[in-house]
Design a protein around this motif. Sequence first.
Motif, PDB file in Angstrom:
ATOM      1  N   GLU A 105      49.710  38.545  37.584  1.00  0.00           N
ATOM      2  CA  GLU A 105      50.926  39.309  37.301  1.00  0.00           C
ATOM      3  C   GLU A 105      51.406  40.066  38.528  1.00  0.00           C
ATOM      4  O   GLU A 105      52.614  40.217  38.739  1.00  0.00           O
ATOM      5  CB  GLU A 105      50.694  40.267  36.131  1.00  0.00           C
ATOM      6  CG  GLU A 105      50.523  39.549  34.796  1.00  0.00           C
ATOM      7  CD  GLU A 105      50.603  40.495  33.620  1.00  0.00           C
ATOM      8  OE1 GLU A 105      50.406  41.707  33.815  1.00  0.00           O
ATOM      9  OE2 GLU A 105      50.858  40.003  32.504  1.00  0.00           O
ATOM     10  N   GLU A 106      50.486  40.545  39.352  1.00  0.00           N
ATOM     11  CA  GLU A 106      50.855  41.258  40.573  1.00  0.00           C
ATOM     12  C   GLU A 106      51.230  40.292  41.694  1.00  0.00           C
ATOM     13  O   GLU A 106      51.848  40.688  42.691  1.00  0.00           O
ATOM     14  CB  GLU A 106      49.716  42.165  41.031  1.00  0.00           C
ATOM     15  CG  GLU A 106      49.449  43.353  40.121  1.00  0.00           C
ATOM     16  CD  GLU A 106      48.529  42.991  38.953  1.00  0.00           C
ATOM     17  OE1 GLU A 106      48.281  41.770  38.727  1.00  0.00           O
ATOM     18  OE2 GLU A 106      48.049  43.909  38.272  1.00  0.00           O
ATOM     19  N   GLY A 107      50.820  39.025  41.564  1.00  0.00           N
ATOM     20  CA  GLY A 107      51.147  38.037  42.582  1.00  0.00           C
ATOM     21  C   GLY A 107      50.344  38.147  43.857  1.00  0.00           C
ATOM     22  O   GLY A 107      50.803  37.750  44.926  1.00  0.00           O
ATOM     23  N   VAL A 108      49.103  38.688  43.754  1.00  0.00           N
ATOM     24  CA  VAL A 108      48.251  38.816  44.932  1.00  0.00           C
ATOM     25  C   VAL A 108      46.834  38.341  44.614  1.00  0.00           C
ATOM     26  O   VAL A 108      46.434  38.269  43.445  1.00  0.00           O
ATOM     27  CB  VAL A 108      48.187  40.272  45.458  1.00  0.00           C
ATOM     28  CG1 VAL A 108      49.560  40.748  45.881  1.00  0.00           C
ATOM     29  CG2 VAL A 108      47.572  41.203  44.420  1.00  0.00           C
ATOM     30  N   PHE A 109      46.085  38.008  45.667  1.00  0.00           N
ATOM     31  CA  PHE A 109      44.671  37.710  45.496  1.00  0.00           C
ATOM     32  C   PHE A 109      43.882  38.313  46.653  1.00  0.00           C
ATOM     33  O   PHE A 109      44.441  38.621  47.714  1.00  0.00           O
ATOM     34  CB  PHE A 109      44.421  36.201  45.390  1.00  0.00           C
ATOM     35  CG  PHE A 109      44.604  35.433  46.677  1.00  0.00           C
ATOM     36  CD1 PHE A 109      43.528  35.204  47.532  1.00  0.00           C
ATOM     37  CD2 PHE A 109      45.845  34.921  47.018  1.00  0.00           C
ATOM     38  CE1 PHE A 109      43.701  34.494  48.705  1.00  0.00           C
ATOM     39  CE2 PHE A 109      46.018  34.204  48.197  1.00  0.00           C
ATOM     40  CZ  PHE A 109      44.945  33.988  49.042  1.00  0.00           C
ATOM     41  N   TYR A 110      42.590  38.489  46.406  1.00  0.00           N
ATOM     42  CA  TYR A 110      41.694  39.064  47.408  1.00  0.00           C
ATOM     43  C   TYR A 110      40.611  38.039  47.759  1.00  0.00           C
ATOM     44  O   TYR A 110      39.915  37.534  46.868  1.00  0.00           O
ATOM     45  CB  TYR A 110      41.038  40.338  46.886  1.00  0.00           C
ATOM     46  CG  TYR A 110      41.999  41.483  46.690  1.00  0.00           C
ATOM     47  CD1 TYR A 110      42.130  42.483  47.653  1.00  0.00           C
ATOM     48  CD2 TYR A 110      42.779  41.570  45.538  1.00  0.00           C
ATOM     49  CE1 TYR A 110      43.009  43.536  47.472  1.00  0.00           C
ATOM     50  CE2 TYR A 110      43.675  42.617  45.357  1.00  0.00           C
ATOM     51  CZ  TYR A 110      43.780  43.596  46.326  1.00  0.00           C
ATOM     52  OH  TYR A 110      44.668  44.641  46.149  1.00  0.00           O
TER      53      TYR A 110
END
Length: 215
Positions: free
Chosen positions: A82-87
């Motif tokens: 949902e935030e459109g990011v990955f770590y």
Amino acid sequence: MFAAFTLLFMCLSVTGTALADHHQPCQSPSIAGDLSVTNTKKGAYTLVGYVYDSGAKRLRFKVNVNESFNSNTVEDVLMFFEEGVFYDIDTKTQSCKKKSMVQPALNPLQLPSSATFLTKMQLGRASVQEEGLIVNVWQVTAAALKAPYYPSFTMGCLPLSMMYTSDSTTLIISNINVEVEIKDPDRLTLPSFCEGATLEETPEGTTNSFFHFFF
């Protein structure tokens, strides 16, 4: 075997339109298990253990087996759809790389609202109780991919498999050893050493998604 699997799905994609009805994309449960990922055109295979929270739309996966994929393949990833990011997480060095995902995010364990129902099929023996499995096959088209992909789900919306094929890539993902529960929810919490990570700029021509890790 892979050729037969590919032929099956290609037949479904051609004939499925005639069989399509008014099925609506369903909501996957929160699950954990392993994803077997094979790139048949590269002869590459990997097995990743994962935990997926369908409510929060978070996926954590870690590579367990990696054969023939290049050394740049990520090892431990936490995705926030949902935030459109990955770590990209490195627990040994206590460090993280924060990156943007292509939007709309390509989630291998969830049907997007734009998915098109193709057909219902029976795996195994239909004549013997408990020796067959009814699955729904869908088609998903995404701007970030050169061709549609074809996920299959049980009647209870448990993701089973996915196939994507283009001129350059054939990717087959199978969901195995599935548990419909999350025994370790902390795996879906951002590690404290990742909280200060700044968003890295995405190089021009680069596409970040779950699928692109294995192309």
